[in-house]
Design an enzyme around this catalytic site. Structure first.
Site, mmCIF file in Angstrom:
data_model
loop_
_atom_site.group_PDB
_atom_site.id
_atom_site.type_symbol
_atom_site.label_atom_id
_atom_site.label_comp_id
_atom_site.label_asym_id
_atom_site.label_seq_id
_atom_site.Cartn_x
_atom_site.Cartn_y
_atom_site.Cartn_z
ATOM 1 N N ASP A 294 57.655 47.598 59.631
ATOM 2 C CA ASP A 294 56.194 47.642 59.309
ATOM 3 C C ASP A 294 56.012 48.155 57.730
ATOM 4 O O ASP A 294 56.783 49.080 57.752
ATOM 5 C CB ASP A 294 55.676 47.322 60.472
ATOM 6 C CG ASP A 294 54.529 46.876 59.518
ATOM 7 O OD1 ASP A 294 54.113 45.693 59.430
ATOM 8 O OD2 ASP A 294 53.353 47.668 59.849
ATOM 9 N N GLU A 339 59.818 44.877 55.568
ATOM 10 C CA GLU A 339 58.727 43.764 55.371
ATOM 11 C C GLU A 339 58.128 45.054 53.319
ATOM 12 O O GLU A 339 57.419 46.226 53.787
ATOM 13 C CB GLU A 339 57.586 43.973 56.043
ATOM 14 C CG GLU A 339 56.438 43.427 55.960
ATOM 15 C CD GLU A 339 55.401 43.588 55.790
ATOM 16 O OE1 GLU A 339 54.358 42.863 56.122
ATOM 17 O OE2 GLU A 339 55.184 45.303 56.410
#
Length: 567
Positions: A294, A339
């Protein structure tokens, strides 16, 4: 490399109808498989992303862990815990749900312990709990809402026994917000912020802490406490964890990750160093196969390089220690997928810094009222993706049509959208519920919360599900779909081939989109006369004669031709 879990295998269809230009007969296909049925590569993987809490409730007894409520004080369920857990995921594995869907890997939300309380949602409309796994509190423990260590081990082992890899969502950029529940439980807050994470660990707007900066690395993203990943020296342990661990001296072994137990002590590392050790403990303990990183651009690239290196070492160590377990004989490296908001199909510094793949934001686009692409652009997109990804195998992307931070694909057009996605070069992601036409949920004024609605187990769109199963199983059996060279063979109906010939493996397919009923296809550029082929959509088989085969499509107009050989 092996792919052990097969969906819709030839053993399920021992005798198939043979359709050809010369009429119909019957053909025995028992014991026949595709030429890449047992292969695996992350380059063409189908990854299923499940927000664990919203997928399936396998154990109602853990639903209110830490005093969490399923209905908040506003009477809303927008951002509360709904009860999904790893036991629910395991139940669906045991039922063959993921295997039948042709899934290569399951990406789950972070299973480690999250903050216990809630913060105010958009415009104070609802109470926002960390059901999504992005508000970390303790990387060394299972979150009780997710289940126990034993249940997680069963989940991973069950997936591995079906040839399915497990990918964990992980965060190093930030910890969770401060909440009243956690302040009371762990003794920090007004006048005692030094007992929280500590200024050597995070940036925050709290008293005694350095404020966030204006660049990607030092900013406090969405107001979240920013971990000081640039610190290289021993920063000690966070006070909140010292307080927490002192309370957990006994009676918590069900949730403490055994490989992390010795890491709940001051071992002289930097914040990023501790988190790296805590995260790789999950690999050493359970044999996790990959991480989805993330907010990757908000942490120094060197930190990801180090995590990648240690993750590879941890997976090798798990395989050596657990040689009798499913998955231990696999030889693929640990998978790092990042990401990086807005990233497209391009090779850049991330692939020199430990990443094997990144999320591809450009396929779906960022419009909330529909896709940023249309079916008329299909061949140019397929060509561009295949040329970029399969000519330079040092990088790859993970594409999607729906996800939790943007929007859900038009529920009325999932047949078309999934056809496009599942035939895309590179790796692809099925967002949970796209295959069942899960409806958009209530998000209030926060649109993205609505994309995270509960799985619609009681109202599955069977037509959409069966379509997904057929086309995803075809992709699963044929490595060329995601990792092969692309060539258009005919404009009307749109016909193309994918061919893969590497490392002694030769796999070829032909796809027809827009067929109308009985359709004769020239396959001479891909298959030889006498080859037994099958339309994976209708499960009819044919033998190539004079370079052609004939199949009959249904109203969806899709024909998926794969070659069958003796096993």
């Amino acid at each position: 490399m092996r792919r052990l879990g097969m969906a819709l295998t030839s053993a399920m269809m021992t005798v198939l109808l043979l359709s050809s230009c010369t009429g119909s007969t019957r053909i025995d296909t028992e014991g026949m498989v595709t030429t890449s049925e047992d292969s695996f590569t992350w380059d063409d993987a189908t990854v299923y992303f499940a927000i664990t809490d919203r997928f399936l409730n396998g154990d109602e007894s853990n639903d209110s862990s830490y005093g969490r409520q399923s209905v908040d004080e506003k009477g809303k369920t927008i951002a509360t815990f709904h009860g999904g857990d790893v036991k629910g995921l395991t139940k669906k594995l045991e039922e063959g749900y993921f295997r039948d869907l042709g899934v290569d890997a399951i990406w789950i939300t972070a299973p480690y312990e999250q903050i216990h309380g809630f913060v105010k949602g958009t415009n104070d409309e609802f109470q926002h709990y960390p059901f999504h796994g992005y508000y970390a509190l303790d990387w060394t423990m299972m979150d009780k809402n997710m289940g126990t260590v034993a249940e997680f081990r069963t989940f991973v082992d069950t997936a591995h026994s079906q040839g399915i890899r497990i990918v964990m969502d992980v965060v190093m950029n930030h910890v969770g917000y401060s909440t009243e529940t956690d302040m009371e439980e762990f003794g920090f807050g007004d006048g005692a912020w030094d007992r929280w994470w500590g200024s050597s660990w995070v940036r925050s707007d709290k008293e005694g802490y350095e404020n966030g900066g204006s660049d990607d690395i030092t900013m406090t993203l969405a107001g979240l406490p920013d971990i000081r990943t640039e610190v290289k020296d021993d920063a000690g342990l966070p006070p909140v964890l010292l307080t927490k661990w002192a309370k957990e001296a006994e009676g918590y072994d069900e949730w403490i990750v055994p490989e992390a137990k010795g890491l709940r002590a001051d071992i002289g590392l930097s914040p990023a160093g501790y988190i790296t050790e805590w995260l790789t403990a999950w690999i050493r303990e359970f044999g996790i196969d990959g991480f989805r990183i993330d907010t990757a651009k908000h942490v120094e690239l060197g930190r990801w390089t180090e995590l990648s290196k240690k993750a590879d070492e941890a997976l090798e160590a798990w395989r050596a220690k657990n040689s009798g377990k499913p998955g231990a004989k696999w030889d693929d490296s640990f998978w790092m997928n990042g990401e990086v908001w807005g990233h497209g199909v391009v090779r850049d510094r991330y692939f020199d810094g430990g990443f094997d793949s990144v999320i591809n934001f450009t396929f779906q686009g960022e419009k909330k009222n529909g896709p940023a692409y249309d079916m008329d652009t299909m061949d140019s997109v397929f060509t561009n993706y295949a040329d970029a990804l399969n000519e330079d195998t040092s990088f790859n992307v993970l594409s999607y049509i729906s996800q939790h931070d943007t929007f859900l694909y038009d529920r009325r057009k999932l047949i078309e959208g999934s056809t496009y996605l599942m035939l895309l070069p590179g790796a692809v992601m099925i967002f949970y519920g796209d295959e069942t036409a899960r409806p958009m949920g209530d998000g209030g004024s926060d649109y993205t919360q609505g994309t995270r609605s509960g799985m619609n187990w009681d109202a599955i769109d069977q037509e959409v599900l069966q379509h997904y199963r057929k086309i995803a199983a075809f992709r699963h059996r044929n490595i060329s779909v995601g990792a092969g060279d692309h060539k258009m063979l005919k404009e009307e109906p749109y016909t193309f081939s994918r061919t893969y010939a590497k490392d002694g493996l030769d796999n070829r397919v032909i796809v027809v989109i827009g067929a109308e009923g009985k359709t004769t296809i020239d396959v001479s550029s891909v298959f030889a006369d006498g080859d037994t082929v099958r339309d994976a959509y209708s499960m009819e088989a044919a033998v190539v004669r004079k370079g052609k085969v004939t199949f009959t499509s249904d109203d969806k107009g899709i024909i998926l031709i794969e070659k069958l050989v003796k096993k």
